[in-house]
Design an enzyme around this catalytic site. Structure first.
Site, PDB file in Angstrom:
ATOM      1  N   ASP A  63      19.238 -25.267   7.338  1.00 48.77           N
ATOM      2  CA  ASP A  63      19.309 -25.776   8.707  1.00 48.77           C
ATOM      3  C   ASP A  63      19.405 -27.300   8.780  1.00 48.77           C
ATOM      4  OD1 ASP A  63      16.717 -26.170   7.777  1.00 48.77           O
ATOM      5  OD2 ASP A  63      15.815 -24.726   9.132  1.00 48.77           O
ATOM      6  N   ASP A 132       4.650 -19.746  13.675  1.00 46.05           N
ATOM      7  CA  ASP A 132       5.037 -18.679  14.612  1.00 46.05           C
ATOM      8  C   ASP A 132       5.908 -17.618  13.943  1.00 46.05           C
ATOM      9  OD1 ASP A 132       7.325 -20.120  14.164  1.00 46.05           O
ATOM     10  OD2 ASP A 132       7.689 -20.653  16.252  1.00 46.05           O
ATOM     11  N   HIS A 134       8.711 -18.261  12.165  1.00 42.74           N
ATOM     12  CA  HIS A 134      10.151 -18.555  12.037  1.00 42.74           C
ATOM     13  C   HIS A 134      10.539 -18.770  10.575  1.00 42.74           C
ATOM     14  CE1 HIS A 134       9.364 -23.113  12.808  1.00 42.74           C
ATOM     15  NE2 HIS A 134       9.848 -23.042  11.585  1.00 42.74           N
ATOM     16  N   GLU A 139      13.681 -19.034  15.551  1.00 42.93           N
ATOM     17  CA  GLU A 139      12.432 -18.967  16.307  1.00 42.93           C
ATOM     18  C   GLU A 139      12.172 -17.534  16.783  1.00 42.93           C
ATOM     19  OE1 GLU A 139      10.539 -21.375  16.132  1.00 42.93           O
ATOM     20  OE2 GLU A 139      11.255 -23.254  16.985  1.00 42.93           O
TER      21      GLU A 139
HETATM   22  C1  GLP Z   1      10.579 -26.085   9.592  1.00 38.27           C
HETATM   23  C2  GLP Z   1      11.812 -25.610   8.806  1.00 38.27           C
HETATM   24  C3  GLP Z   1      11.526 -24.340   8.068  1.00 38.27           C
HETATM   25  C4  GLP Z   1      10.177 -24.471   7.415  1.00 38.27           C
HETATM   26  C5  GLP Z   1       9.103 -24.466   8.461  1.00 38.27           C
HETATM   27  C6  GLP Z   1       7.714 -24.792   7.922  1.00 38.27           C
HETATM   28  O1  GLP Z   1      10.759 -26.223  10.938  1.00 38.27           O
HETATM   29  N1  GLP Z   1      13.035 -25.464   9.539  1.00 38.27           N
HETATM   30  O2  GLP Z   1      12.547 -24.081   7.120  1.00 38.27           O
HETATM   31  O3  GLP Z   1       9.942 -23.396   6.555  1.00 38.27           O
HETATM   32  O4  GLP Z   1       9.434 -25.248   9.565  1.00 38.27           O
HETATM   33  O5  GLP Z   1       7.567 -26.134   7.610  1.00 38.27           O
HETATM   34  P1  GLP Z   1       6.426 -26.680   6.640  1.00 38.27           P
HETATM   35  O6  GLP Z   1       6.786 -26.221   5.274  1.00 38.27           O
HETATM   36  O7  GLP Z   1       6.477 -28.166   6.784  1.00 38.27           O
HETATM   37  O8  GLP Z   1       5.154 -26.086   7.115  1.00 38.27           O
END
Ligand code: GLP
Length: 256
Positions: A63, A132, A134, A139
């Protein structure tokens, strides 16, 4: 699903690194699906230290934020080059990350899907998970059959990611993300989750019903999904003892 619970993020990341290292050993031209966020940082550090040969590897990132140039400090382009790509011998032409500045987003997304197909499909997809549920930026309420497309972030996700932008107001509302269906097409999935903030989402994804309200729950239908957790992220799993026993008693030929 294989649930691997480790005492610390370091131990969990070392296992994930061995899985990726083994794949690159067996298939030097592997196609990797890569994730951003704080979760894969230790894994990337470990992969750099392993001094693997990345010269034939192709990567596709999950992404990117819409509206961010690749050199923006909070862009996922910047994140990937800082934390992985500039430390390994990957060919720049083999790196694919959604373009946050593209004008025709639907056309770009169709091309991204096509490029994954032309590359032969993704051998291993690394994933984190949002609190959440995702995956990528899919989402809750995302179609479980979705392909790469534009998505709108929830306020919860914008707040979680605010630090990189110096405040929530700065966080874009829109992103381009691989779809849930795109992730489900990959040959193997490796989802990592660390810390107590992820425990609820992990338990729902692993032991709850499959629902678009927790997009990671679709991984129950993935033929080869490994979920690598630290203790804190595993606290709400009802069958944690069973998962530990399974992992500790695997036949040698199955061990990573
Ligand atoms: C982000 C990314 C995800 C990631 C998630 C958790 O928004 N788009 O790919 O897995 O949220 O992030 P973190 O690893 O910083 O907790």
């Amino acid at each position: 699903m294989e649930i691997i619970i480790q005492p610390t993020p370091e131990a969990a990341s070392a296992i994930a690194a061995r899985m990726v290292g083994r794949l690159l050993g067996e298939k030097p031209d592997a196609v990797l699906g890569l994730a951003t966020g704080s979760t894969p940082l230790l894994l990337y550090r470990e992969l750099v230290q392993m001094k693997l040969d990345w010269s034939c590897v192709t990567t596709f990132n999950l992404d990117e934020y819409v509206g961010l140039a690749s050199d923006h400090p909070a862009s996922y382009h910047r994140f990937m080059w800082e934390n992985l790509f500039r430390h390994v011998n990957i060919a720049e032409k083999n790196v694919h990350i959604p373009d946050g500045l593209v004008q025709d987003i639907p056309r770009f997304c169709r091309r991204y899907e096509m490029m994954i197909r032309v590359a032969g499909g993704i051998d291993i997809q690394l994933l984190g998970i949002g609190s959440d549920g995702h995956i990528g930026f899919n989402e809750p309420s995302s179609s479980l059959a979705s392909r790469t497309r534009i998505k709108t972030l929830t306020e919860q996700t914008r707040a979680h990611n605010a630090a990189a932008f110096g405040g929530r107001e700065q966080v874009p509302h829109h992103v381009i993300t691989m779809g849930v269906g795109t992730i489900m097409d990959t040959r193997q999935v490796l989802l990592m989750a660390f810390g107590p903030d992820k425990a609820r989402a992990v338990a729902e994804a692993v032991e709850g019903p499959i629902t678009a309200m927790n997009p990671a729950s679709i991984l129950q239908l993935h033929p080869v999904a490994k979920i690598v957790l630290d203790e804190a992220a595993a606290t709400h799993l009802r069958k944690a003892d069973y998962y530990r026993w399974v992992y500790d008693n695997k036949p040698n030929w199955q061990k990573v």
